[in-house]
Design an enzyme around this catalytic site. Structure first.
Site, PDB file in Angstrom:
ATOM      1  N   MET A   2     -85.356 -51.288 -31.943  1.00 18.06           N
ATOM      2  CA  MET A   2     -84.145 -52.068 -31.829  1.00 18.06           C
ATOM      3  C   MET A   2     -83.219 -51.161 -31.134  1.00 18.06           C
ATOM      4  O   MET A   2     -83.077 -50.131 -31.063  1.00 18.06           O
ATOM      5  CB  MET A   2     -83.496 -52.073 -33.078  1.00 18.06           C
ATOM      6  N   TYR A   3     -82.278 -51.977 -30.268  1.00 16.95           N
ATOM      7  CA  TYR A   3     -81.377 -51.635 -29.618  1.00 16.95           C
ATOM      8  C   TYR A   3     -81.612 -50.599 -28.186  1.00 16.95           C
ATOM      9  O   TYR A   3     -80.926 -49.744 -27.664  1.00 16.95           O
ATOM     10  CB  TYR A   3     -80.262 -50.705 -30.471  1.00 16.95           C
ATOM     11  N   SER A   4     -82.786 -50.748 -27.874  1.00 20.66           N
ATOM     12  CA  SER A   4     -83.345 -50.060 -26.663  1.00 20.66           C
ATOM     13  C   SER A   4     -83.180 -50.932 -25.305  1.00 20.66           C
ATOM     14  O   SER A   4     -83.587 -50.050 -24.346  1.00 20.66           O
ATOM     15  CB  SER A   4     -84.807 -49.800 -26.746  1.00 20.66           C
ATOM     16  N   GLY A   5     -82.698 -52.017 -25.321  1.00 17.36           N
ATOM     17  CA  GLY A   5     -82.297 -52.632 -24.162  1.00 17.36           C
ATOM     18  C   GLY A   5     -83.354 -53.576 -23.515  1.00 17.36           C
ATOM     19  O   GLY A   5     -83.422 -53.861 -22.445  1.00 17.36           O
ATOM     20  N   GLY A  34     -90.127 -51.416 -27.080  1.00 17.24           N
ATOM     21  CA  GLY A  34     -89.330 -50.371 -27.690  1.00 17.24           C
ATOM     22  C   GLY A  34     -88.733 -50.682 -28.839  1.00 17.24           C
ATOM     23  O   GLY A  34     -89.052 -51.668 -29.530  1.00 17.24           O
ATOM     24  N   HIS A  75     -92.723 -60.647 -31.234  1.00 11.05           N
ATOM     25  CA  HIS A  75     -93.089 -60.338 -32.497  1.00 11.05           C
ATOM     26  C   HIS A  75     -92.316 -61.291 -33.429  1.00 11.05           C
ATOM     27  O   HIS A  75     -92.894 -61.473 -34.498  1.00 11.05           O
ATOM     28  CB  HIS A  75     -92.658 -58.880 -32.824  1.00 11.05           C
ATOM     29  N   GLU A 128     -88.639 -61.439 -27.674  1.00 12.35           N
ATOM     30  CA  GLU A 128     -88.944 -61.140 -28.828  1.00 12.35           C
ATOM     31  C   GLU A 128     -90.296 -61.777 -29.531  1.00 12.35           C
ATOM     32  O   GLU A 128     -90.395 -62.553 -30.126  1.00 12.35           O
ATOM     33  CB  GLU A 128     -87.886 -61.736 -29.769  1.00 12.35           C
TER      34      GLU A 128
END
Length: 193
Positions: free
Chosen positions: A17-20, A15, A90, A88
Site C-alpha cells: 500500500m502507498y508505493s505508487g 508493491g 487483487h 487493483e
C-alpha cells in the site's frame, strides 16, 4: 515501451500500500494516450474508495476507467485494443486462475497488458493471481513505500483495527485507506497472529 510489431506482453506493477502502483499505471497510460494507441483501463467493482468509473491514486491523479467484476467482462470490452490496463488486480471477484488466464489471452492476442496491484496481503502472503503473473510477465516493477515507523523502504501492508495489527483470522480483503493500512518495512511489520 512496447511497439506494435513486438506483439503482446504482460507488465506487472506491484508493491505494498502507498508505493505508487496506481500512480505508475496512470503515468504509463498517459504515455499510451499521447502515442494515440487504442486502450481500455479497468478497475474492480469492489474498489469503492474513489469515484466510480476511474482509477485514482492516493495522491489524487485519476483517469477514466471501466468498472467490472470479472475477467470475462474485461475480455469482452478489450477486443481490438493495443493496451489493456487493470488496476487493483487483487480486488477482482473472479477466480485468480481466470484472471491469470485472461491476461495471457490478451497478451496472446497481441495486447500490451499492464497490471497493477498488491503482491502481498496484510498477512504478508502472496495474492495468488499476482504471484502467477509475476512469474509469467515480461516486465515486473516492484515499487516501495516509506515505512511509517522508521523511514526505511516498506514492502508490507500493515492492516490496523482500532490502531492495532489485524488478527490472522480477519478477512483477507478489506478495501480501505490511511485509516486502515500503513506501509511498513520488514523490521517494523507486525505479523498477524
Amino acid at each position: 515501451m512496447t511497439r506494435p510489431s513486438e506483439g503482446g506482453r504482460i507488465e506487472v506493477i506491484c508493491g505494498c500500500m502507498y508505493s505508487g502502483k496506481t500512480e505508475e499505471l496512470i503515468r504509463r497510460m498517459r504515455q499510451v494516450r499521447i502515442a494515440r494507441q487504442s486502450y481500455r483501463i479497468f478497475t474492480p467493482r469492489m474498489d469503492t474508495r474513489y469515484a466510480e468509473g476511474h482509477v485514482a491514486s492516493h495522491s489524487g491523479s485519476r483517469l477514466e476507467a471501466i468498472t467490472v467484476a470479472t475477467m470475462c467482462e474485461i475480455l469482452a470490452y478489450a477486443r481490438d485494443v493495443q493496451v489493456v490496463a487493470i488496476d487493483e488486480l487483487h480486488l477482482f471477484d473472479d477466480d485468480p486462475a481466470e484472471m491469470v488466464r485472461g491476461c495471457q489471452v490478451l497478451a496472446d492476442r497481441g495486447a500490451r497488458v499492464i497490471v497493477a496491484g498488491l503482491d502481498l496481503n496484510y498477512r504478508a502472503e502472496p495474492f495468488p493471481a499476482m504471484m502467477h503473473l509475476l512469474a509469467l510477465a515480461e516486465q515486473v516493477d516492484k515499487l516501495y513505500a516509506i515505512c511509517v515507523k522508521c523511514g526505511a523502504y516498506a514492502t508490507r501492508s500493515q492492516r490496523l483495527i482500532d490502531g492495532k495489527p489485524a488478527p490472522a483470522n480477519a478477512p483477507t480483503i478489506v478495501v480501505g485507506g490511511l485509516d486502515m493500512y500503513e506501509a511498513r518495512c520488514r523490521a517494523c511489520y507486525e505479523p498477524a497472529l
